[in-house]
Design a protein around this motif. Structure first.
Motif, mmCIF file in Angstrom:
data_model
loop_
_atom_site.group_PDB
_atom_site.id
_atom_site.type_symbol
_atom_site.label_atom_id
_atom_site.label_comp_id
_atom_site.label_asym_id
_atom_site.label_seq_id
_atom_site.Cartn_x
_atom_site.Cartn_y
_atom_site.Cartn_z
ATOM 1 N N ASP A 257 -24.243 -2.182 -4.493
ATOM 2 C CA ASP A 257 -24.545 -0.753 -4.166
ATOM 3 C C ASP A 257 -23.848 -0.802 -2.586
ATOM 4 O OD1 ASP A 257 -25.353 1.787 -4.519
ATOM 5 O OD2 ASP A 257 -27.335 1.505 -3.354
ATOM 6 N N ALA A 258 -22.720 -1.164 -2.881
ATOM 7 C CA ALA A 258 -21.841 -1.065 -1.467
ATOM 8 C C ALA A 258 -20.442 -1.186 -1.574
ATOM 9 C CB ALA A 258 -22.462 -1.960 -0.252
ATOM 10 N N GLN A 259 -19.906 -0.852 -0.401
ATOM 11 C CA GLN A 259 -18.374 -1.178 -0.576
ATOM 12 C C GLN A 259 -17.987 -2.319 0.269
ATOM 13 O OE1 GLN A 259 -16.082 0.404 -2.258
ATOM 14 N NE2 GLN A 259 -14.323 0.132 -1.424
ATOM 15 N N PRO A 260 -17.120 -3.151 -0.389
ATOM 16 C CA PRO A 260 -16.789 -4.337 0.606
ATOM 17 C C PRO A 260 -16.032 -4.032 1.967
ATOM 18 C CG PRO A 260 -15.006 -4.071 -1.043
ATOM 19 C CD PRO A 260 -16.146 -3.101 -1.464
ATOM 20 N N ARG A 261 -16.358 -4.783 2.920
ATOM 21 C CA ARG A 261 -15.870 -4.823 4.119
ATOM 22 C C ARG A 261 -14.352 -5.066 4.342
ATOM 23 N NH1 ARG A 261 -20.805 -6.816 8.169
ATOM 24 N NH2 ARG A 261 -22.519 -5.581 7.439
ATOM 25 N N ARG A 262 -14.161 -6.243 3.493
ATOM 26 C CA ARG A 262 -12.725 -6.783 3.749
ATOM 27 C C ARG A 262 -12.750 -7.618 2.354
ATOM 28 N NH1 ARG A 262 -12.717 -12.060 7.408
ATOM 29 N NH2 ARG A 262 -14.684 -13.209 6.699
ATOM 30 N N VAL A 263 -11.286 -7.929 2.004
ATOM 31 C CA VAL A 263 -10.949 -8.703 0.807
ATOM 32 C C VAL A 263 -9.997 -9.625 0.944
ATOM 33 C CG1 VAL A 263 -11.644 -6.623 -0.636
ATOM 34 C CG2 VAL A 263 -9.222 -6.910 -0.060
ATOM 35 N N LEU A 264 -9.940 -10.657 0.203
ATOM 36 C CA LEU A 264 -8.730 -11.411 0.006
ATOM 37 C C LEU A 264 -8.481 -11.736 -1.187
ATOM 38 C CD1 LEU A 264 -7.113 -13.760 1.947
ATOM 39 C CD2 LEU A 264 -9.160 -15.183 1.204
ATOM 40 N N GLY A 265 -7.089 -11.448 -1.354
ATOM 41 C CA GLY A 265 -6.577 -11.512 -2.849
ATOM 42 C C GLY A 265 -5.438 -12.747 -2.729
ATOM 43 N N TRP A 266 -5.201 -13.406 -3.999
ATOM 44 C CA TRP A 266 -4.272 -14.306 -4.309
ATOM 45 C C TRP A 266 -3.711 -13.906 -5.734
ATOM 46 C CZ3 TRP A 266 -3.730 -17.488 -8.439
ATOM 47 C CH2 TRP A 266 -2.672 -18.360 -8.496
ATOM 48 N N MET A 267 -2.532 -13.907 -5.996
ATOM 49 C CA MET A 267 -1.929 -13.815 -7.260
ATOM 50 C C MET A 267 -0.707 -14.700 -7.650
ATOM 51 S SD MET A 267 -0.155 -9.959 -6.817
ATOM 52 C CE MET A 267 0.778 -9.522 -5.609
ATOM 53 N N ASP A 268 -0.544 -14.872 -8.928
ATOM 54 C CA ASP A 268 0.612 -15.473 -9.407
ATOM 55 C C ASP A 268 1.496 -14.368 -10.519
ATOM 56 O OD1 ASP A 268 2.335 -17.577 -10.608
ATOM 57 O OD2 ASP A 268 1.133 -17.770 -12.166
ATOM 58 N N ARG A 269 2.610 -14.221 -10.049
ATOM 59 C CA ARG A 269 3.442 -13.171 -10.561
ATOM 60 C C ARG A 269 4.176 -13.864 -11.798
ATOM 61 N NH1 ARG A 269 3.661 -8.193 -8.632
ATOM 62 N NH2 ARG A 269 3.333 -7.838 -6.519
ATOM 63 N N ASP A 270 4.295 -13.146 -12.918
ATOM 64 C CA ASP A 270 5.071 -13.808 -14.217
ATOM 65 C C ASP A 270 6.669 -13.257 -13.723
ATOM 66 O OD1 ASP A 270 6.693 -13.016 -16.614
ATOM 67 O OD2 ASP A 270 4.991 -13.874 -17.537
ATOM 68 N N PRO A 271 7.509 -14.505 -13.711
ATOM 69 C CA PRO A 271 8.669 -14.274 -13.215
ATOM 70 C C PRO A 271 9.448 -13.382 -14.106
ATOM 71 C CG PRO A 271 8.509 -16.385 -14.370
ATOM 72 C CD PRO A 271 7.030 -15.903 -14.391
ATOM 73 N N GLU A 272 9.405 -13.141 -15.268
ATOM 74 C CA GLU A 272 9.940 -12.205 -16.169
ATOM 75 C C GLU A 272 9.446 -10.905 -16.173
ATOM 76 O OE1 GLU A 272 10.971 -11.318 -21.059
ATOM 77 O OE2 GLU A 272 9.948 -13.158 -20.283
ATOM 78 N N PHE A 273 8.019 -10.764 -16.120
ATOM 79 C CA PHE A 273 7.435 -9.189 -16.251
ATOM 80 C C PHE A 273 7.535 -8.632 -14.687
ATOM 81 C CE2 PHE A 273 5.100 -11.161 -19.893
ATOM 82 C CZ PHE A 273 6.473 -10.751 -20.909
ATOM 83 N N GLY A 274 7.139 -9.567 -13.644
ATOM 84 C CA GLY A 274 6.779 -9.111 -12.388
ATOM 85 C C GLY A 274 5.356 -8.673 -12.157
ATOM 86 N N THR A 275 4.484 -8.907 -13.052
ATOM 87 C CA THR A 275 3.267 -8.500 -13.181
ATOM 88 C C THR A 275 2.189 -9.529 -12.692
ATOM 89 O OG1 THR A 275 2.890 -9.152 -15.393
ATOM 90 C CG2 THR A 275 3.322 -6.702 -14.883
#
Length: 329
Positions: free
Chosen positions: A192-210
């Motif tokens: 029941d709140a909005q986060p104060r801060r976030v940390l993200g990590w991603m692995d992109r598909d080399p063909e799709f770029g997603t």
């Protein structure tokens, strides 16, 4: 009973296989029309699903005075454009998530709603209407597991089809936009709140770029939600909510079957109880809630400001992953 008449923009698979059949079981709305840029596809779908009218363009459906509201399951990059066009025709809109590609797009809808205050717009986070989630929220709010301090969630499927819109970066594809948005949404709902801060990590598909895999941490100030979503892993989904006195585990949190019971586990101290819910269609429940807001002229259950806050968090996660640092919300 009064009903609203719904038209469907496009013959998208989620509409054909899940949302439209769910809507057709609702007590206060009917599916009256469907459209496609390929009129023959619209006619085939209309015949298969027993929908009275089929149109060969989105514009033709929006021009139909016999349509009160539209369901918009178009590709992500078309959500805002065609929601705005529907609003201009005074049609209420139930739009698939994510409603916009970024919070700036959602803000365009907020501005349009000031011009058309009579029009209802709701993002289709169907999971929130399932009894298992209603009960989970109720249990947490009444203190069944004490103060909730940690949420862990996982959501994945495997899709390596280059022609699928979920694998097209320019159409808003990728894991976070497609399914990670659920995990952001449930975190905000349960805390029941909005986060104060976030940390993200991603692995992109080399063909799709997603982002084929995305992991995130949402810091709610002494409370943390950790999630991973992926479009190229074995299909799996689970949510765990842990508090000082117990735990709730949602076994099938997102794709709850309409024809089979679902379960959540409630652990209190050293005892674990299974809570079972009778079969129900969460898409039917979503449609009825949306139609009720239209018929009674009340606020939709998922407000545009809730949508903005969710998309703002998603945007922050992407920024964090790109910059490799915490991002304030």
């Amino acid at each position: 009973m009064k009903t609203i008449r719904i038209g469907v923009l496009s013959t998208a698979r989620i509409g054909r296989t899940k949302v439209i059949p769910g809507m057709q079981k609702a007590r206060n709305c009917t599916v009256e029309a469907i459209c496609s840029r390929d009129e023959s596809a619209a006619r085939r779908t209309a015949e298969a699903l027993n929908i009275p009218k089929a149109y060969g363009s989105y514009e033709a459906l929006l021009a139909d005075p016999g349509i009160d509201a539209v369901y918009n399951p178009l590709p992500n990059h078309l959500h805002v454009e065609w929601t705005l066009k529907a609003m201009a025709r005074n049609k209420h809109v139930l739009c698939e998530k994510p409603l916009g590609l970024n919070d700036g797009e959602v803000n365009r809808l907020i501005n349009a709603m000031a011009v058309h205050p009579e029009v209802k717009v709701m993002e289709a986070f169907m999971y929130r209407f399932h009894p298992q989630w209603v009960e989970t929220k109720r249990l947490i709010d009444r203190g069944a597991i004490g103060r909730p301090t940690s949420i862990q969630s996982f959501f994945s499927y495997f899709n390596a089809d280059p022609g699928n819109i979920r694998n097209k970066a320019d159409m808003g594809g990728g894991g976070l936009m497609d399914i990670g948005c659920y995990q952001v949404s449930l975190s905000r709902l349960l805390f029941d709140a909005q986060p104060r801060r976030v940390l993200g990590w991603m692995d992109r598909d080399p063909e799709f770029g997603t982002d084929r895999t995305f992991s995130g941490l949402l810091d709610f100030g002494g409370r943390l939600s950790a999630f991973t979503c992926s479009t190229q892993l074995a299909p799996y989904q689970r949510v765990n909510v842990l508090g000082e006195k117990g735990r709730i585990e949602i076994i099938i949190p997102f794709n709850a079957p309409p024809d089979a019971p679902t379960e959540i586990l409630l652990q209190q101290d050293r005892e674990t109880h299974t809570i079972t819910f009778d079969p129900c269609d969460q898409y039917t429940l979503q449609a009825e809630a949306f139609a009720r807001a239209v018929l009674e002229d009340t606020s939709v259950p998922i407000s545009i400001m809730d949508t903005f806050a969710n998309q703002h968090t998603v945007d922050a996660l992407f920024k964090s992953a790109e910059a490799d640092r915490w991002e304030n919300c």
